[in-house]
Design an enzyme around this catalytic site. Structure first.
Site, PDB file in Angstrom:
ATOM      1  N   ASP A 262       2.609  -2.207 -16.409  1.00 45.18           N
ATOM      2  CA  ASP A 262       1.732  -1.252 -15.756  1.00 45.18           C
ATOM      3  C   ASP A 262       1.688  -1.712 -14.298  1.00 45.18           C
ATOM      4  O   ASP A 262       1.998  -2.862 -13.983  1.00 45.18           O
ATOM      5  CB  ASP A 262       0.344  -1.211 -16.389  1.00 45.18           C
ATOM      6  CG  ASP A 262      -0.391   0.072 -15.986  1.00 45.18           C
ATOM      7  OD1 ASP A 262       0.029   0.712 -14.992  1.00 45.18           O
ATOM      8  OD2 ASP A 262      -1.370   0.446 -16.653  1.00 45.18           O
TER       9      ASP A 262
HETATM   10  C1  BGC Z   1      -1.799   3.345 -14.742  1.00 46.15           C
HETATM   11  C2  BGC Z   1      -0.515   3.805 -15.385  1.00 46.15           C
HETATM   12  C3  BGC Z   1       0.289   4.565 -14.381  1.00 46.15           C
HETATM   13  C4  BGC Z   1       0.563   3.664 -13.178  1.00 46.15           C
HETATM   14  C5  BGC Z   1       1.377   4.309 -12.098  1.00 46.15           C
HETATM   15  C6  BGC Z   1      -1.561   2.597 -13.441  1.00 46.15           C
HETATM   16  O1  BGC Z   1      -2.759   2.406 -12.780  1.00 46.15           O
HETATM   17  O2  BGC Z   1      -2.517   2.537 -15.630  1.00 46.15           O
HETATM   18  O3  BGC Z   1      -0.790   4.583 -16.516  1.00 46.15           O
HETATM   19  O4  BGC Z   1       1.462   5.042 -14.958  1.00 46.15           O
HETATM   20  O5  BGC Z   1      -0.675   3.296 -12.612  1.00 46.15           O
HETATM   21  O6  BGC Z   1       0.641   5.274 -11.433  1.00 46.15           O
END
Ligand code: BGC
Length: 736
Positions: A262
């Site tokens: 993530d």
């Molecule tokens: C989120 C993800 C997301 C990523 C990119 C993170 O803060 O938890 O689900 O895909 O950001 O935006």
């Protein structure tokens, strides 16, 4: 024209290089052969460059070898607008508006795998048009508490339902040469303290509740990438976690795709090298708290990794394994020359969004307004001279806010638009309550004078109206259905309970439509005759809502999670703060395997609305269920057949649900667990037979001593019903 063809033929003929093109470019060769060929040509620096971001959403290919960059995008309800290369600002492109599809909770409420396939395919096509290789979704974290700010991005509380629905989404998307990236693996079941909370849970809860949907994504959906979670699991961050990534995902399930962090989920070079991470995205580039310009070489899997590789502290084989996976992903997506071009915001995609919306909406309650009187739904507009639509959610752009799933839509039909399209000038509007702007991590305070005056205006208009339809619920503001934090209350926000009660006091013809991705407390429920759960339905949401309210479409959605009466009736909230939200360092899942209806059933705590519940404008009668045998052999099957008849006067769809319970067991087991379902369409008077096949796998629990699944001989019961609490027939059988 002829001339051109001739010229091209000459060029091709004079290109002996074509015949001897490197194997990695030859798409007729097996993928693994191409991967090995490319790997053998790469330098150490080129390999390392592939393992980390080079922009907010891009990772490097191999420029020297013509292997393109890999472009990712959020996910999971549509393709997100372009973000700047090196910061979180939107890039203000003018060609990045798309279709917003219903939120994943809504998809789950359809209980319809074909719609999940259509959903994945449509987003895949939009991703192609937008030149994205990896879509960051779908999410399959289990709904454990109604306070989790991101439940709307997931598929509800039941591992079986989420497993059945995640697989077709992946297949639909990946057939386009676009990778799904199933997230957030694993145990990211709340937003509060998500970056560091350390989840402790039993092996049974892990395997029976929190992992099955991820496992199905890998073993049945063949997903090409998976995103790690922010939280820790048993002391180690989930994005480089020996148990989750090396042992379970890669070894036990045979995952050969890419594990992506993530964004900002990596914390340690050695662990990232050794414990299963392949691609690091979104880290702060000074390693501490802020971002330096273009500092991607500071990433854990960049220069620090190179140092460790060169000093021998971690073996080169770790790098080759990551790069093999990244090449595989790249060849399947970015470098796939056979993929189509895709399309965006097309009539076909709007139709997919609307069909899903139509089947997702759940009719929670439709009682007569007065004893023996008529029901408000479907709306019989010949009865009403005026219809008052109330609510901020009737006009709010619910695609805005919520965090990374925010979308920039090309078109959006609001609930008010949908109602006006059907009922024209009969429809008046009062905002009723104000929720303020959607802002990340920040809540706008609404002055009490504004709250009071909006309520008074709506109440005055309701007094004059023949019918009131209130579109309320939650929204995508911080502390609602939004990333980075959880809800702080279970009740409806923005003074809606007072609004509902004040309107009901002057006009009993009140329909409440909740737009949300979570259950809410409803102390006002007994006073409101008709209640609908309308989720977040994206671009065509207003049409779907009007379709169902008017009866153009007969509702067929079923809840993918329970609505507890009060928060303490939910398992996660029954063991004090250590069980939710934790003590800020650790959280113990003392609710164990009793999540959602498993808790309500086993502890005999009735929910307000149960898992699997959803009414129709027609009625379905279940006949007697017949089993093909009374005994099940370990290698055999039992078929259970149940006839279901539409005994009302309109066509409708019913989801027939099969639950199984182990009547006596050496370990604690829930009263029953979902093991099958089928959604059938029935004309008035029509009967269809639904057949479920049960085998030993449906009877198993995860044995912590054996570290494997096991079924114990003895008596079981198959429960067949219209919801987890509306069981229409039971069939006992014995496992030999
Ligand atoms: C989120 C993800 C997301 C990523 C990119 C993170 O803060 O938890 O689900 O895909 O950001 O935006």
């Amino acid at each position: 024209m002829k001339h051109t063809i001739f010229a091209m033929a000459c060029v091709a003929a004079s290109l002996p290089a074509f015949a001897s093109q490197p194997a990695y470019l030859n798409e007729s060769l097996p993928l693994e052969e191409r991967v090995e060929d490319a790997l053998a040509r790469m330098t150490l620096d080129e390999k390392i460059a592939m393992c980390h971001a080079e922009g907010k959403f891009a990772a490097a290919g191999v420029p020297r070898l013509g292997i393109p960059d890999l472009w990712t995008s959020d996910g999971p309800h549509g393709v997100r607008a372009e973000i700047n290369w090196n910061d979180w600002g939107y890039a203000n492109h003018t060609n990045d508006s798309i279709t917003a599809f219903p939120a994943l909770t809504a998809l789950a409420a359809t209980w319809n795998p074909q719609l999940s396939f259509d959903y994945g395919n449509a987003i895949g096509e939009e991703a192609l048009y937008r030149e994205k290789d990896v879509m960051l979704g779908p999410g399959v974290n289990i709904y454990r508490t109604p306070l989790n700010g991101r439940n709307f991005e997931y598929m509800g509380e039941d591992p079986y339902l989420a497993s059945v629905l995640v697989v077709p989404y992946i297949k639909g998307m990946q057939q386009n040469g676009v990778a799904a990236c199933v997230k957030h693996y694993a145990l990211n079941n709340q937003e509060k303290w998500r970056g560091h909370i350390d989840v402790e849970l039993s092996d049974r809860a892990l395997h029976e509740i929190y992992l099955p949907a991820f496992k199905a994504a890998v073993t049945e959906g063949d997903v090409w990438s998976i995103m790690g979670a922010y939280n820790k699991v048993r002391g180690q961050h989930a994005c480089h976690n020996e148990l989750l990534l090396n042992d379970i995902l890669k070894k036990d399930w045979g995952f050969e795709g890419v594990v992506v962090t993530d964004w900002g989920g990596a914390h340690d070079t050695k662990e990232a090298a050794l414990y299963g991470l392949d691609l690091e995205m979104g880290s702060f580039t000074n390693g501490l708290t802020s971002e330096s310009d273009f500092g991607y070489n500071d990433y854990y899997l960049a220069d620090p990794y190179k140092k460790m590789l060169e000093s021998g502290e971690v073996p080169m084989s770790t790098l080759d394994d990551k790069v093999r996976r990244l090449l595989r992903l790249n060849f399947r997506t970015a470098m796939n020359r056979n993929k189509p071009f895709g399309s965006v915001a097309s009539p076909e995609h709007y139709a997919v969004a609307e069909n899903i919306g139509d089947e997702a909406i759940v009719l929670l309650k439709n009682a007569p307004v007065t004893k023996g009187g008529s029901r408000l739904l479907p709306i019989d507009d010949s009865k009403y001279g005026s219809i008052l639509v109330v609510g901020d959610n009737a006009v709010r752009m619910l695609n805005k806010g919520g965090g990374s799933s925010e979308l920039k839509v090309k078109d959006m039909v609001s609930p008010l638009d949908g109602m006006r399209a059907l009922y024209g000038d009969k429809v008046k509007f009062a905002q009723g309550y104000k929720a303020g702007k959607p802002m990340y991590n920040h809540v706008e305070e609404i002055p009490q004078t504004v709250v009071d005056s909006l309520r008074e205006e709506a109440v005055a208009m309701a007094r004059e109206a023949d019918l009131v339809v209130l579109f309320g619920g939650l929204n995508k503001n911080a502390e609602q259905d939004c990333e980075a934090d959880d809800r702080t209350i279970y009740g409806l926000p923005f003074s809606q309970p007072e609004l509902i009660e004040s309107i009901q006091a002057v006009n009993p013809n009140l329909v409440v439509v909740l737009l949300s991705g979570n259950a809410v407390e409803m102390p006002w429920e007994s006073k409101v005759p008709a209640i609908v759960e309308g989720w977040y339905l994206g671009s065509m949401g207003g049409n779907s809502l009007a379709n169902v309210l008017s009866g153009k479409v007969n509702p067929s959605g079923k809840l993918p999670f329970s609505f507890p009466v009060k928060l303490e009736d939910c398992g996660a909230h029954s063991f004090g703060e250590i069980c939710y939200p934790g003590d800020s360092i650790t959280e113990k899942y003392l609710d164990d395997i009793l999540v959602g209806y498993r808790w309500h059933d086993t502890k005999k705590i009735a929910p307000k609305y149960s898992f699997g519940h959803g009414l129709s404008y027609t009625d379905f009668r279940y006949g007697k269920a017949e089993a093909s045998a009374k005994e099940l052999a370990a290698d055999g099957e039992i078929l259970i057949n149940v006839p279901v008849t539409n005994v009302g006067d309109r066509k409708g769809k019913e989801t027939v649900q099969l639950y199984i319970g182990d009547d006596k067991s050496s370990v604690m087991r829930p009263v029953k667990e979902l093991k099958g379902f089928e959604k059938i369409a029935l004309a008035p008077g029509e009967t269809k037979n639904v057949t479920f096949t049960i085998d030993i796998d449906d009877l198993k629990f995860y044995d912590e001593t054996l570290k494997d699944w096991k079924a114990e001989p003895g008596r079981f019961t198959a429960y067949i019903g219209s919801s987890s609490t509306d069981i229409r027939c039971k069939v006992p059988f014995t496992l030999k």
